[in-house]
Structure formats: C-alpha cells, structure tokens
Enzyme design. Sequence first.
Site, short mmCIF file in Angstrom:
data_model
loop_
_atom_site.label_atom_id
_atom_site.label_comp_id
_atom_site.label_asym_id
_atom_site.label_seq_id
_atom_site.Cartn_x
_atom_site.Cartn_y
_atom_site.Cartn_z
N CYS A 8 0.83 -1.21 0.00
CA CYS A 8 0.00 0.00 0.00
C CYS A 8 0.87 1.26 0.00
O CYS A 8 2.03 1.24 0.39
CB CYS A 8 -0.92 -0.01 1.22
SG CYS A 8 -2.29 1.17 1.08
N ASP A 131 -6.25 -3.08 11.49
CA ASP A 131 -5.07 -2.22 11.56
C ASP A 131 -4.88 -1.77 13.01
O ASP A 131 -5.83 -1.80 13.81
CB ASP A 131 -5.25 -1.01 10.65
CG ASP A 131 -3.95 -0.28 10.35
OD1 ASP A 131 -2.88 -0.74 10.81
OD2 ASP A 131 -4.00 0.75 9.66
#
Length: 219
Positions: A8, A131
Amino acid sequence: MPLLVKICGLSTRETLDVALEGGADMVGFVFFPPSPRHISLETARELGGRAKGRAVKVALTVDADDATIENIIETLRPDILQLHGTETTARLRDLKQKFGLPLMKALPVETAADLAPLPGYAGVADRILFDARAPKDATRPGGLGAPFDWHLLENLDLALPYMVSGGLNAENVAEAVRVTRAGGVDVSSGVERTPGVKDPELIRAFIRAARATQELMVR
C-alpha cells in the site's frame, strides 16, 4: 486459499513495478492529503494504467465525500475501495449502492472491545482490514508503523475475508499470519526508507517473506 499480499501507499512507477514484478496481489494508492503517501489524480491515472490487469487496484480514502470518490474511480479505475476513516455501515451501504464496487473496511484495533462493530459490517463490507489504532495525538488513521496485539484475533469467528496490517515487515509477517490466520497481509511503512518513500529491496523482501509464510502454512 493463497495468502493475499498487498503493498500500500505506492506513489512511483519504479516501486509499483517492483511490487508487480515481485508478485503482489494487491497494490494500494492513497488519496488522503495529510498522508505522505497521498497521490494526485494525474499520478493515479498513470500508475493505474501500469497496474491494470496485473494486480488488484485498491483506492484508499478516509471519510471522503461522494465527489472525491467519483473522481478517484474515474481516474484510477480501482477494483476495490478501502475505507480507512470513521465510515458507518450506513455509509458503506450508500457507497456500494452508488458506485457498485467491493468495499474493504479498515478497523482500528487496540483492545477486544474494538472488535464489537464487526457484526454490523458483515452485511455491507466485502473484506475487513484489521489495523493498529492510531495514537491519540495522530493526525491520520492507522498504526503508523506499530503493530497491534495479534492475539486479539486468535479465536475470531468471521465469515468475511480479512487481512492484517499495522507494523508489518519482512521479519514479523510470518508470526502475524500464524497468530491471526488472516487471509492477507497489508504493508506500507514496513517497506519504506522514510515516511512515504518506498524501498524496492524492502518490498521484494516482504513479498518473499509472505510467500514463504504461505508455503509453511500449507505444510
């Protein structure tokens, strides 16, 4: 099922090519100005064209409005939207109805209580990304390079596919997968030299480590 590997926060042709050639399943592009990984629509158009058909293109937004998301979709042509803000289940339902794209909802985790919203997202999200919760004084979401307690996911009973993120790198990805049994891993700062600047060798090392983890799990 094969372990999905997502790189990412890609922002240059060089690092995108490294991720693609290394075999990344997903490539993520950040559309959030406070982030050092934020890219312009012009850059998104170029990188999106290079990634087309080679990996799943993921557009990361944070509480973005419809007009912003529409511009991103028209430019990047993403395969999935990653929602990294405080988007509610109602907001996800609205986005899915309006844009018709799969949705990945990021859920910040610090304690077991943070898993409470999961049932609500089950009917509207296509994938969950666990996360680390950002520090209280942070200006943007995410673990900012720090992992959460993976053992919180050990006995998780979740019908949705899920991935883990937050503080991952080539050294700890095997342990993260072993503990969480996640179907995918997502890395950003763990493959950077400095915030927002990806390191080609770290990208290659992470993908190799993730693939080696997958082989061990199969055995």
